[in-house]
Design a protein around this motif. Structure first.
Motif, PDB file in Angstrom:
ATOM      1  N   ASP A 218       0.830  -1.212   0.000  1.00  0.00           N
ATOM      2  CA  ASP A 218       0.000   0.000   0.000  1.00  0.00           C
ATOM      3  C   ASP A 218       0.863   1.260   0.000  1.00  0.00           C
ATOM      4  O   ASP A 218       0.560   2.239  -0.688  1.00  0.00           O
TER       5      ASP A 218
ATOM      6  N   PHE B 108       2.274   1.727  -3.473  1.00  0.00           N
ATOM      7  CA  PHE B 108       1.280   2.306  -4.378  1.00  0.00           C
ATOM      8  C   PHE B 108       1.116   3.799  -4.124  1.00  0.00           C
ATOM      9  O   PHE B 108       1.045   4.587  -5.065  1.00  0.00           O
ATOM     10  N   ASP B 109       1.043   4.190  -2.853  1.00  0.00           N
ATOM     11  CA  ASP B 109       0.783   5.595  -2.520  1.00  0.00           C
ATOM     12  C   ASP B 109       1.945   6.521  -2.853  1.00  0.00           C
ATOM     13  O   ASP B 109       1.729   7.651  -3.287  1.00  0.00           O
TER      14      ASP B 109
ATOM     15  N   LEU C 205      -4.025   3.327 -13.881  1.00  0.00           N
ATOM     16  CA  LEU C 205      -4.492   3.842 -12.595  1.00  0.00           C
ATOM     17  C   LEU C 205      -5.636   3.004 -12.033  1.00  0.00           C
ATOM     18  O   LEU C 205      -5.660   2.689 -10.844  1.00  0.00           O
TER      19      LEU C 205
ATOM     20  N   PHE D 223       1.285   5.675  -7.886  1.00  0.00           N
ATOM     21  CA  PHE D 223       0.302   6.717  -8.184  1.00  0.00           C
ATOM     22  C   PHE D 223       0.939   8.057  -8.553  1.00  0.00           C
ATOM     23  O   PHE D 223       0.493   8.706  -9.503  1.00  0.00           O
TER      24      PHE D 223
ATOM     25  N   ARG E 172      -4.830  -2.315  -5.171  1.00  0.00           N
ATOM     26  CA  ARG E 172      -4.654  -1.753  -3.830  1.00  0.00           C
ATOM     27  C   ARG E 172      -5.889  -1.933  -2.962  1.00  0.00           C
ATOM     28  O   ARG E 172      -5.787  -2.239  -1.784  1.00  0.00           O
ATOM     29  N   SER E 173      -7.075  -1.743  -3.548  1.00  0.00           N
ATOM     30  CA  SER E 173      -8.299  -1.821  -2.756  1.00  0.00           C
ATOM     31  C   SER E 173      -8.891  -3.221  -2.697  1.00  0.00           C
ATOM     32  O   SER E 173      -9.773  -3.479  -1.896  1.00  0.00           O
TER      33      SER E 173
ATOM     34  N   TYR F 289      -5.366   0.872  -8.617  1.00  0.00           N
ATOM     35  CA  TYR F 289      -6.325   1.094  -7.540  1.00  0.00           C
ATOM     36  C   TYR F 289      -7.105  -0.183  -7.227  1.00  0.00           C
ATOM     37  O   TYR F 289      -7.408  -0.467  -6.067  1.00  0.00           O
ATOM     38  N   SER F 290      -7.399  -0.955  -8.256  1.00  0.00           N
ATOM     39  CA  SER F 290      -8.106  -2.217  -8.048  1.00  0.00           C
ATOM     40  C   SER F 290      -7.257  -3.189  -7.232  1.00  0.00           C
ATOM     41  O   SER F 290      -7.768  -3.871  -6.347  1.00  0.00           O
TER      42      SER F 290
END
Length: 90
Positions: free
Chosen positions: A4, A7-8, A49, A12, A56-57, A53-54
Motif C-alpha cells: 500500500d 502504491f501511494d 491507474l 500513483f 490496492r483496494s 487502484y483495483s
C-alpha cells in the motif's frame, strides 16, 4: 515498505506525473495524429491507474471497467487509423 505504501508513494505519483506530461502533448501537439496518440496514451495510463487502484483496494470488479475501457480505446485507435488511410488516397 508495504504494498500500500509503494502504491501511494511510487506508483500513483508516477502515473499522475505521466498524465500531466501527456496532457501537455495533447494541447501542444502540432498535428492531429499527435493529439490522437496522446489521447490514446491518456486512456492507457487511466487503465493503469484503475488497475493499480483495483489491486490496492482489492476490488476485482474494477478490472472489468479497465478491460472495457481498453477495448474502447483500441477501437478508437483503429477507427482513426482507418480515417487517416481513407484521407490519404486521392
Amino acid at each position: 515498505m508495504t504494498l500500500d505504501t509503494y502504491f501511494d508513494y511510487v506508483i500513483f505519483p508516477i502515473l499522475t506525473i505521466s498524465i500531466v506530461l501527456v496532457f501537455i502533448r495533447l494541447f501542444k501537439g502540432p498535428e492531429v495524429a499527435d493529439r490522437v496518440i496522446a489521447l490514446d496514451l491518456i486512456i492507457t495510463i487511466g487503465i493503469g491507474l484503475i488497475t493499480a487502484y483495483s489491486i490496492r483496494s482489492g476490488q476485482a470488479v474494477l478490472l472489468d471497467v479497465a478491460m472495457i475501457l481498453a477495448l474502447i480505446a483500441f477501437l478508437g485507435t483503429v477507427a482513426f487509423a482507418f480515417y487517416l488511410d481513407k484521407n490519404k488516397q486521392p
